[in-house]
Design a protein around this motif. Sequence first.
Motif, PDB file in Angstrom:
ATOM      1  N   VAL A  42      10.302  -1.834  -6.418  1.00 18.07           N
ATOM      2  CA  VAL A  42      11.483  -1.047  -6.066  1.00 18.07           C
ATOM      3  C   VAL A  42      12.411  -1.738  -5.070  1.00 18.07           C
ATOM      4  CG1 VAL A  42      10.430   1.175  -6.582  1.00 18.07           C
ATOM      5  CG2 VAL A  42      10.265   0.266  -4.260  1.00 18.07           C
ATOM      6  N   PHE A  43      11.967  -2.833  -4.440  1.00 19.78           N
ATOM      7  CA  PHE A  43      12.763  -3.444  -3.377  1.00 19.78           C
ATOM      8  C   PHE A  43      14.097  -3.972  -3.855  1.00 19.78           C
ATOM      9  CE2 PHE A  43      10.094  -2.334  -0.234  1.00 19.78           C
ATOM     10  CZ  PHE A  43       9.984  -3.152   0.873  1.00 19.78           C
ATOM     11  N   ASP A  44      14.203  -4.361  -5.103  1.00 17.16           N
ATOM     12  CA  ASP A  44      15.498  -4.834  -5.589  1.00 17.16           C
ATOM     13  C   ASP A  44      16.563  -3.752  -5.472  1.00 17.16           C
ATOM     14  OD1 ASP A  44      14.652  -7.371  -6.141  1.00 17.16           O
ATOM     15  OD2 ASP A  44      14.330  -7.003  -8.279  1.00 17.16           O
ATOM     16  N   ALA A  45      16.155  -2.508  -5.616  1.00 18.55           N
ATOM     17  CA  ALA A  45      17.109  -1.403  -5.566  1.00 18.55           C
ATOM     18  C   ALA A  45      17.246  -0.804  -4.172  1.00 18.55           C
ATOM     19  CB  ALA A  45      16.696  -0.311  -6.550  1.00 18.55           C
ATOM     20  N   ILE A  46      16.308  -1.088  -3.291  1.00 14.02           N
ATOM     21  CA  ILE A  46      16.344  -0.535  -1.937  1.00 14.02           C
ATOM     22  C   ILE A  46      17.430  -1.242  -1.134  1.00 14.02           C
ATOM     23  CG2 ILE A  46      15.057  -0.480   0.227  1.00 14.02           C
ATOM     24  CD1 ILE A  46      12.610   0.299  -1.371  1.00 14.02           C
ATOM     25  N   GLU A  47      18.222  -0.449  -0.417  1.00 18.64           N
ATOM     26  CA  GLU A  47      19.386  -1.000   0.278  1.00 18.64           C
ATOM     27  C   GLU A  47      19.301  -0.979   1.794  1.00 18.64           C
ATOM     28  OE1 GLU A  47      22.772   1.068  -1.289  1.00 18.64           O
ATOM     29  OE2 GLU A  47      22.742  -0.103  -3.131  1.00 18.64           O
ATOM     30  N   SER A  48      18.229  -0.441   2.351  1.00 19.69           N
ATOM     31  CA  SER A  48      18.173  -0.387   3.805  1.00 19.69           C
ATOM     32  C   SER A  48      16.738  -0.485   4.290  1.00 19.69           C
ATOM     33  CB  SER A  48      18.784   0.930   4.311  1.00 19.69           C
ATOM     34  OG  SER A  48      17.876   1.999   4.134  1.00 19.69           O
ATOM     35  N   PRO A  49      16.566  -0.910   5.547  1.00 22.55           N
ATOM     36  CA  PRO A  49      15.223  -0.933   6.124  1.00 22.55           C
ATOM     37  C   PRO A  49      14.584   0.459   6.136  1.00 22.55           C
ATOM     38  CG  PRO A  49      16.740  -2.145   7.517  1.00 22.55           C
ATOM     39  CD  PRO A  49      17.564  -1.460   6.471  1.00 22.55           C
ATOM     40  N   LEU A  50      15.377   1.500   6.324  1.00 26.51           N
ATOM     41  CA  LEU A  50      14.825   2.856   6.310  1.00 26.51           C
ATOM     42  C   LEU A  50      14.177   3.166   4.959  1.00 26.51           C
ATOM     43  CD1 LEU A  50      17.644   4.920   8.079  1.00 26.51           C
ATOM     44  CD2 LEU A  50      15.469   4.160   9.040  1.00 26.51           C
ATOM     45  N   GLU A  51      14.859   2.787   3.889  1.00 21.50           N
ATOM     46  CA  GLU A  51      14.307   3.022   2.552  1.00 21.50           C
ATOM     47  C   GLU A  51      13.022   2.226   2.347  1.00 21.50           C
ATOM     48  OE1 GLU A  51      17.425   2.255  -0.309  1.00 21.50           O
ATOM     49  OE2 GLU A  51      18.843   3.367   0.944  1.00 21.50           O
ATOM     50  N   ALA A  52      12.981   0.998   2.852  1.00 19.90           N
ATOM     51  CA  ALA A  52      11.781   0.173   2.722  1.00 19.90           C
ATOM     52  C   ALA A  52      10.608   0.789   3.478  1.00 19.90           C
ATOM     53  CB  ALA A  52      12.060  -1.241   3.216  1.00 19.90           C
ATOM     54  N   VAL A  53      10.867   1.295   4.669  1.00 16.85           N
ATOM     55  CA  VAL A  53       9.813   1.935   5.461  1.00 16.85           C
ATOM     56  C   VAL A  53       9.318   3.191   4.749  1.00 16.85           C
ATOM     57  CG1 VAL A  53       9.366   3.188   7.622  1.00 16.85           C
ATOM     58  CG2 VAL A  53      10.549   0.962   7.653  1.00 16.85           C
ATOM     59  N   PHE A  54      10.228   4.015   4.261  1.00 22.23           N
ATOM     60  CA  PHE A  54       9.832   5.233   3.557  1.00 22.23           C
ATOM     61  C   PHE A  54       8.979   4.880   2.339  1.00 22.23           C
ATOM     62  CE2 PHE A  54      10.124   8.966   0.888  1.00 22.23           C
ATOM     63  CZ  PHE A  54      10.066   9.997   1.804  1.00 22.23           C
ATOM     64  N   ALA A  55       9.402   3.885   1.560  1.00 23.16           N
ATOM     65  CA  ALA A  55       8.657   3.480   0.366  1.00 23.16           C
ATOM     66  C   ALA A  55       7.269   2.948   0.728  1.00 23.16           C
ATOM     67  CB  ALA A  55       9.446   2.442  -0.430  1.00 23.16           C
ATOM     68  N   ALA A  56       7.167   2.198   1.825  1.00 22.15           N
ATOM     69  CA  ALA A  56       5.872   1.660   2.243  1.00 22.15           C
ATOM     70  C   ALA A  56       4.904   2.775   2.607  1.00 22.15           C
ATOM     71  CB  ALA A  56       6.052   0.700   3.420  1.00 22.15           C
ATOM     72  N   TRP A  57       5.373   3.739   3.408  1.00 24.00           N
ATOM     73  CA  TRP A  57       4.504   4.843   3.797  1.00 24.00           C
ATOM     74  C   TRP A  57       4.188   5.746   2.609  1.00 24.00           C
ATOM     75  CZ3 TRP A  57       1.620   5.706   8.021  1.00 24.00           C
ATOM     76  CH2 TRP A  57       1.830   4.858   9.114  1.00 24.00           C
ATOM     77  N   TRP A  58       5.135   5.926   1.694  1.00 24.66           N
ATOM     78  CA  TRP A  58       4.887   6.708   0.475  1.00 24.66           C
ATOM     79  C   TRP A  58       3.745   6.069  -0.327  1.00 24.66           C
ATOM     80  CZ3 TRP A  58       7.471  11.100  -1.460  1.00 24.66           C
ATOM     81  CH2 TRP A  58       7.136  11.466  -2.773  1.00 24.66           C
ATOM     82  N   THR A  59       3.817   4.757  -0.480  1.00 27.15           N
ATOM     83  CA  THR A  59       2.789   4.037  -1.234  1.00 27.15           C
ATOM     84  C   THR A  59       1.435   4.147  -0.544  1.00 27.15           C
ATOM     85  OG1 THR A  59       4.470   2.522  -2.055  1.00 27.15           O
ATOM     86  CG2 THR A  59       2.185   1.799  -2.238  1.00 27.15           C
ATOM     87  N   ALA A  60       1.421   4.044   0.780  1.00 25.85           N
ATOM     88  CA  ALA A  60       0.163   4.179   1.523  1.00 25.85           C
ATOM     89  C   ALA A  60      -0.428   5.574   1.337  1.00 25.85           C
ATOM     90  CB  ALA A  60       0.392   3.892   3.006  1.00 25.85           C
ATOM     91  N   LEU A  61       0.416   6.595   1.416  1.00 25.16           N
ATOM     92  CA  LEU A  61      -0.074   7.968   1.231  1.00 25.16           C
ATOM     93  C   LEU A  61      -0.602   8.164  -0.184  1.00 25.16           C
ATOM     94  CD1 LEU A  61      -0.532  10.839   2.207  1.00 25.16           C
ATOM     95  CD2 LEU A  61       1.861  11.337   1.661  1.00 25.16           C
ATOM     96  N   ALA A  62       0.127   7.705  -1.176  1.00 21.59           N
ATOM     97  CA  ALA A  62      -0.333   7.824  -2.561  1.00 21.59           C
ATOM     98  C   ALA A  62      -1.650   7.086  -2.755  1.00 21.59           C
ATOM     99  CB  ALA A  62       0.732   7.281  -3.523  1.00 21.59           C
ATOM    100  N   ASP A  63      -1.812   5.968  -2.071  1.00 25.09           N
ATOM    101  CA  ASP A  63      -3.056   5.201  -2.163  1.00 25.09           C
ATOM    102  C   ASP A  63      -4.231   6.025  -1.647  1.00 25.09           C
ATOM    103  OD1 ASP A  63      -5.060   2.971  -0.965  1.00 25.09           O
ATOM    104  OD2 ASP A  63      -3.861   2.085  -2.570  1.00 25.09           O
ATOM    105  N   THR A  64      -4.037   6.729  -0.540  1.00 24.17           N
ATOM    106  CA  THR A  64      -5.132   7.529   0.011  1.00 24.17           C
ATOM    107  C   THR A  64      -5.408   8.772  -0.829  1.00 24.17           C
ATOM    108  OG1 THR A  64      -3.716   8.842   1.478  1.00 24.17           O
ATOM    109  CG2 THR A  64      -4.640   6.787   2.366  1.00 24.17           C
ATOM    110  N   GLU A  65      -4.386   9.260  -1.509  1.00 26.96           N
ATOM    111  CA  GLU A  65      -4.555  10.439  -2.357  1.00 26.96           C
ATOM    112  C   GLU A  65      -5.161  10.069  -3.709  1.00 26.96           C
ATOM    113  OE1 GLU A  65      -3.687  13.685  -1.515  1.00 26.96           O
ATOM    114  OE2 GLU A  65      -3.255  12.942   0.492  1.00 26.96           O
ATOM    115  N   ARG A  66      -5.237   8.780  -3.958  1.00 32.32           N
ATOM    116  CA  ARG A  66      -5.774   8.255  -5.230  1.00 32.32           C
ATOM    117  C   ARG A  66      -4.984   8.792  -6.415  1.00 32.32           C
ATOM    118  NH1 ARG A  66      -8.046   4.381  -2.560  1.00 32.32           N
ATOM    119  NH2 ARG A  66     -10.071   4.774  -1.688  1.00 32.32           N
ATOM    120  N   GLU A  67      -3.683   8.894  -6.218  1.00 36.34           N
ATOM    121  CA  GLU A  67      -2.796   9.395  -7.262  1.00 36.34           C
ATOM    122  C   GLU A  67      -2.378   8.256  -8.182  1.00 36.34           C
ATOM    123  OE1 GLU A  67      -1.880  12.444  -7.927  1.00 36.34           O
ATOM    124  OE2 GLU A  67      -2.588  13.469  -6.151  1.00 36.34           O
TER     125      GLU A  67
END
Length: 192
Positions: A42-67
């Motif tokens: 998704v980083f090609d479409a991400i336009e700001s550091p805020l979006e990158a941080v949100f995406a990183a934490w989203w991925t970490a949460l999904a990883d723990t949820e085993r989704e």
Amino acid sequence: MDSWGLPSVGIQIAAAARWASGVGGDPANEIEGRICTAALEVFDAIESPLEAVFAAWWTALADTEREVMGPCLMPQYEVALGDTVYRVDFSVGTGNLDLLMDAHYVGLQWPCLAVELDGHEFHERTKDQVARRDARDRALHRDGWSLFHYSGSELYAAPLRCVREAYDFATTQERELLGRVRAHEQTNGSRA
């Protein structure tokens, strides 16, 4: 720190991986690798550091949820309403394609969910910027969109809280849609 005086995206990715490791038990370096791999999608479409941080934490949460097929982020999503095209930082979808197909078959659809991340430096410099943002939000609300707005300071202060709020809402919507599809199938018979 980055040029805005905020923790760098790399620091946030490492912090998200350490948190997920403590919750899920996988080594932090493996989780960090998964976050970086997901981020590359998704980083090609991400336009700001805020979006990158949100995406990183989203991925970490999904990883723990085993989704495997749970809620997913679609960056820089365009929404056409009449003659106007709006763009949101993230639309939240579901990775469960079977659910989407079954819902469509019975006349239901995935709800419209969006995440907006507003750094003061970029989104609130002038009254006109704020007015345009607010007009866009009202138009999206009228069209049935649920919007989750987070400021940059809010995201950096409590990234997991911000992400969890939107993620939990999306998983609830997913469960409710699945329940409505199953109820329709029980009432009207399965499509198979």
